[in-house]
Design a protein around this motif. Structure first.
Motif: not given
Length: 391
Positions: A187, A245-246, A249, A327-328, A330-332, A334-335
């Motif tokens: 990631t 990540g933030s 997003l 979005i993708l 950033g989401s990955l 943060i996870l």
């Protein structure tokens, strides 16, 4: 000194150089060029960091893995747009960027073999010669006896154990760490190479934007060095990933006419992900024991190369929605930052030599304690059961 994973360092170096300079895509567009270069040359920095982890002390090891290797990687990245500006044909550009790597083959005659690897192969005299040369070069008087004869006798009496790739999943703890490391590296690589390949989608001059995306890595590596020097690994990597990540997003909230703000946010996101990317090399090498460190870092790096292959497809999603790639990614990111908090902490802990000495994931440690407690209770209750059934 415990045996190291077998593998000749100089042979690995020259093999990596040969693969770097010799293989290339049959047909690829100019947009995929950084990704292909990253896939082919990725083994060299991994090998150098792994070797530095084995040989160097803690403080020097961190400087070597961040400022030593990564800074020069960033300088090379900054030169890429200069080459691309004057060489517009992608085939000639690929040739110009890869042919200089052949010069690294000359390092065969300058880079010494790893003493730890020589000892694991029983070549004690050769290891002692290299150590004495290193001491002389550093202006240090080497002791008359470098290796304790009793330790050498014990080492020679023991049959060297061979380790294989399946040792990375042999126990529950190392299996969980391997799976988590693969996810972490994959990631992070998607975010790093995705932002690197996203240069054409940014507003402004493509060559200037590429240079800025490379230049922002220099302060990121400096920050990584400071964090690794003074703060725990897990929280440092997680904080850097949360930052990257933030910010990605937040991109969807920026008005389309604020071009400079959107470009700045991409730079900040690249800053955070790059900082985490450089720290994860050191962190993963510290988690795996000496006997499988090469293989553990190698498997994780292979996952990151898969991420670099997938990253162009994340960028291509921008053709359907401008903010979908951010979005993708950033989401990955943060996870992955949340996942990092479940890793064991290696800050201030000596490097493990065997699989049994590895740091344990919190859930695995608690599960083992509960299992041991349950076994002890069963052992205490079993005599009572035997007495009651004796009649």
């Amino acid at each position: 000194m415990p045996p190291l994973p077998t593998g000749h360092h100089r042979q690995l170096l020259c093999a990596g150089v040969g693969a770097w300079a010799g293989c290339g895509p049959g047909a690829a567009g100019a947009g995929e060029l950084p990704g292909w270069l990253g896939v082919r040359q990725g083994r060299l920095p991994v090998h150098h960091r792994d070797r530095g982890t084995e040989i160097l002390s803690k403080s020097i090891r961190i400087i070597f893995a961040t400022l030593g290797v990564c800074i020069f990687y960033a300088f090379g990245f900054m030169v890429l747009p200069l080459f691309a500006y004057f060489i517009r044909d992608w085939r000639m550009l690929l040739l110009a960027l890869t042919v200089p790597g052949v010069l690294c083959g000359a390092l065969w005659w300058f880079i010494p073999e790893s003493p730890r690897w020589l000892i694991s192969q029983g070549r004690i005299k050769e290891a002692e010669v290299i150590i004495r040369k290193a001491a002389k070069f550093n202006g240090i008087v080497a002791p008359s006896t470098i290796f304790d004869p009793s330790e050498l006798q014990d080492l020679n009496s023991k049959k060297p154990q061979s380790h294989h790739i399946y040792d990375l999943i042999r126990t529950r703890n190392i299996r969980v760490i391997t799976i988590m490391s693969i996810i972490l590296w994959l990631t992070i690589s998607v975010g790093y190479f995705g932002l690197s390949l996203d240069t054409p989608n940014l507003n402004g001059n493509i060559y200037v934007n590429c240079f800025l995306l490379a230049a922002v890595e220099v302060p990121a590596y400096v920050l990584a060095w400071l964090l690794l020097q003074y703060l725990p690994r897990r929280y440092s990597i997680s904080a850097a990933l949360f930052l990257g990540g933030s910010v990605l997003l937040f991109m969807q909230l920026v008005p389309s006419d604020l071009h400079y703000l959107s470009t700045t946010l991409v730079m900040v996101g690249k800053f955070g992900i790059t900082s985490a990317y450089s720290m994860v090399y050191v962190y993963t090498a510290e988690l795996y024991p000496t006997v499988v460190r090469n293989m553990g870092v190698g498997v994780s790096s292979t996952a990151s190369r898969l991420g670099s292959i997938l990253s162009p497809y994340f960028v291509y999603l921008g053709a359907y929605d401008r903010f979908l790639p951010y979005i993708l990614m950033g989401s990955l990111t943060i996870l992955t930052a949340i996942l990092t908090l479940f890793f064991p902490e290696s800050f201030g802990v000596p490097l493990p030599d065997t699989i049994d000495q590895m740091l344990r994931v919190k859930g695995i440690k608690q599960w083992q304690i509960q299992s041991q407690t349950r076994m002890q209770k069963d052992g205490e209750e079993s005599p009572t059961v035997l007495k009651s059934t004796a009649f």
